[in-house]
Design an enzyme around this catalytic site. Structure first.
Site, mmCIF file in Angstrom:
data_model
loop_
_atom_site.group_PDB
_atom_site.id
_atom_site.type_symbol
_atom_site.label_atom_id
_atom_site.label_comp_id
_atom_site.label_asym_id
_atom_site.label_seq_id
_atom_site.Cartn_x
_atom_site.Cartn_y
_atom_site.Cartn_z
ATOM 1 N N SER A 1 55.814 39.561 98.435
ATOM 2 C CA SER A 1 56.684 39.689 97.265
ATOM 3 C C SER A 1 55.874 39.483 95.991
ATOM 4 O O SER A 1 54.861 38.770 96.001
ATOM 5 C CB SER A 1 57.782 38.622 97.320
ATOM 6 O OG SER A 1 58.507 38.593 96.112
ATOM 7 N N TYR B 1 59.816 29.716 97.770
ATOM 8 C CA TYR B 1 59.697 31.085 98.302
ATOM 9 C C TYR B 1 58.370 31.691 97.852
ATOM 10 O O TYR B 1 57.629 32.274 98.643
ATOM 11 C CB TYR B 1 60.881 31.899 97.780
ATOM 12 C CG TYR B 1 60.881 33.376 98.127
ATOM 13 C CD1 TYR B 1 61.189 33.810 99.411
ATOM 14 C CD2 TYR B 1 60.617 34.343 97.164
ATOM 15 C CE1 TYR B 1 61.222 35.169 99.716
ATOM 16 C CE2 TYR B 1 60.660 35.699 97.460
ATOM 17 C CZ TYR B 1 60.956 36.107 98.738
ATOM 18 O OH TYR B 1 60.985 37.443 99.031
HETATM 19 N N1 LIG Z 1 65.476 41.807 98.235
HETATM 20 C C1 LIG Z 1 64.505 41.522 97.377
HETATM 21 O O1 LIG Z 1 64.702 41.475 96.134
HETATM 22 C C2 LIG Z 1 63.105 41.282 97.884
HETATM 23 C C3 LIG Z 1 62.057 41.216 96.951
HETATM 24 C C4 LIG Z 1 60.764 40.987 97.384
HETATM 25 C C5 LIG Z 1 60.517 40.827 98.735
HETATM 26 N N2 LIG Z 1 61.562 40.889 99.632
HETATM 27 C C6 LIG Z 1 61.248 40.693 101.050
HETATM 28 O O2 LIG Z 1 61.664 41.829 101.758
HETATM 29 C C7 LIG Z 1 61.878 41.478 103.142
HETATM 30 C C8 LIG Z 1 63.189 42.072 103.599
HETATM 31 O O3 LIG Z 1 64.261 41.446 102.898
HETATM 32 P P1 LIG Z 1 65.595 42.211 102.462
HETATM 33 O O4 LIG Z 1 65.611 42.247 101.005
HETATM 34 O O5 LIG Z 1 65.694 43.479 103.234
HETATM 35 O O6 LIG Z 1 66.707 41.168 102.889
HETATM 36 P P2 LIG Z 1 67.773 41.090 104.070
HETATM 37 O O7 LIG Z 1 68.477 42.377 104.242
HETATM 38 O O8 LIG Z 1 68.558 39.861 103.775
HETATM 39 O O9 LIG Z 1 66.861 40.865 105.364
HETATM 40 C C9 LIG Z 1 66.277 39.653 105.704
HETATM 41 C C10 LIG Z 1 66.079 39.705 107.196
HETATM 42 O O10 LIG Z 1 65.325 38.571 107.646
HETATM 43 C C11 LIG Z 1 65.884 38.171 108.869
HETATM 44 N N3 LIG Z 1 65.608 36.783 109.182
HETATM 45 C C12 LIG Z 1 65.782 35.700 108.382
HETATM 46 N N4 LIG Z 1 65.453 34.594 109.058
HETATM 47 C C13 LIG Z 1 65.065 34.986 110.302
HETATM 48 C C14 LIG Z 1 64.634 34.302 111.455
HETATM 49 N N5 LIG Z 1 64.506 32.963 111.469
HETATM 50 N N6 LIG Z 1 64.304 35.026 112.566
HETATM 51 C C15 LIG Z 1 64.423 36.367 112.551
HETATM 52 N N7 LIG Z 1 64.851 37.085 111.502
HETATM 53 C C16 LIG Z 1 65.163 36.385 110.387
HETATM 54 C C17 LIG Z 1 67.379 38.373 108.669
HETATM 55 O O11 LIG Z 1 67.995 38.397 109.926
HETATM 56 P P3 LIG Z 1 69.577 38.075 110.122
HETATM 57 O O12 LIG Z 1 70.253 39.389 109.815
HETATM 58 O O13 LIG Z 1 69.673 37.652 111.534
HETATM 59 O O14 LIG Z 1 69.900 36.986 109.140
HETATM 60 C C18 LIG Z 1 67.405 39.703 107.965
HETATM 61 O O15 LIG Z 1 67.369 40.773 108.858
HETATM 62 C C19 LIG Z 1 61.799 39.949 103.179
HETATM 63 O O16 LIG Z 1 60.521 39.569 103.636
HETATM 64 C C20 LIG Z 1 61.960 39.552 101.735
HETATM 65 O O17 LIG Z 1 61.364 38.289 101.454
HETATM 66 C C21 LIG Z 1 62.839 41.121 99.239
#
Ligand SMILES: NC(=O)c1ccc[n+]([C@@H]2O[C@H](COP(=O)([O-])OP(=O)(O)OC[C@H]3O[C@@H](n4cnc5c(N)ncnc54)[C@H](OP(=O)(O)O)[C@@H]3O)[C@@H](O)[C@H]2O)c1
Length: 245
Positions: free
Chosen positions: A138, A151
């Site tokens: 990120s 984070y």
């Molecule tokens: N959204 C943003 O603004 C943003 C910005 C920068 C980076 N990111 C990064 O992008 C990546 C994807 O995030 P997203 O935005 O697509 O969010 P998201 O839809 O909320 O996805 C997060 C995922 O992580 C999984 N997860 C969390 N804890 C876990 C665990 N202990 N074991 C297995 N799976 C787990 C969740 O599974 P469950 O469905 O089971 O909870 C969910 O599928 C992440 O690494 C996040 O840090 C996001």
């Protein structure tokens, strides 16, 4: 036919990326902790063109289970062309300041678990001497800010680890891609007010696939986060301490 593994496959960004690989006819191996959602996503990806979709359940904080799942992936696919690590949580920073347990659990989910998975996968990629390991870090990892430094520090650890791993594995023909998204409209950021800097998961997914295809090392998504983060990184500490970010 590409063989693609996605850890954290129920994430919105991961699902959008999986759809692009499915449309190419890729063979997919999805890993996530929600088995019911994995079934639904797998069925959808088959309809969208994936040759085969396999899946396994894993809570990434269950480190002792990593070896079993990684073994299952390589036994099933033979080799892996692209591995995408996408799991993560957005912790409540204030809770992380008042509870050491919460802080350490969140650091484990966003930092340690990814480093553990990368360590185990690296030797597999090293042995096959090809492939791409793509890690969603990120922009938050570029500089600790008071609003989300738990984070941010976990993502910084992931970015630094990926940098070292990239240098090591580049010698054997394996590319390590660090993905640094800015604000993305996903369930993780459901409660945030959205504005001009916000991207959709589809756009981020296209950026991920393009960067993996082109053998990029580090990619900011969308691109304008690179100049933004350069500015933020270069704000002198005496100014940085006085502002609130
Ligand atoms: N959204 C943003 O603004 C943003 C910005 C920068 C980076 N990111 C990064 O992008 C990546 C994807 O995030 P997203 O935005 O697509 O969010 P998201 O839809 O909320 O996805 C997060 C995922 O992580 C999984 N997860 C969390 N804890 C876990 C665990 N202990 N074991 C297995 N799976 C787990 C969740 O599974 P469950 O469905 O089971 O909870 C969910 O599928 C992440 O690494 C996040 O840090 C996001």
């Amino acid at each position: 036919m590409q063989k693609v593994v996605i850890i954290g496959a129920t994430s919105a960004i991961a699902e959008a990326t999986a759809r692009l690989y499915a449309a190419r006819g890729a063979q997919l191996f999805l890993v996530a902790r929600n088995a019911a959602r994995l079934d639904d996503i797998s069925a959808d990806l088959r309809v969208r063109g994936s040759q085969d979709v396999f899946h396994a359940s894993l809570d990434v904080n269950d480190l002792h289970e990593h070896a079993r799942v990684i073994n299952q992936i390589w036994t099933t696919l033979g080799h892996v062309d692209v591995a995408l690590l996408a799991h993560g949580t957005l912790p409540d920073q204030v809770q992380c300041e008042t509870s050491v347990d919460v802080a350490m659990k969140e650091f484990a989910t966003n930092g340690t678990s990814t480093i553990a998975l990368l360590t185990a996968m690296a030797s597999r990629f090293e042995a096959q001497r090809k492939g791409v390991i793509a890690i969603i870090s990120s922009v938050a990892g570029d500089r600790g800010r008071q609003s989300n430094y738990l984070y941010g520090s976990a993502k910084a650890a992931v970015s630094a680890f990926a940098s070292g791993l990239r240098q090591r594995l580049s010698k054997v023909g394996v590319n390590v891609l660090t993905i640094k998204p800015g604000f993305v409209d996903t369930p993780m950021t459901r409660d945030f007010k959205k504005g001009a800097l916000w991207a959709k998961p589809d756009g981020i997914a296209h950026g991920i696939v393009r960067a993996a295809d082109r053998g990029r090392s580090v990619v900011y998504l969308p691109w304008f986060w690179l100049p933004i983060m350069l500015i933020i990184q270069h704000i002198p500490e005496f100014v940085f301490k006085r502002i609130k970010l």
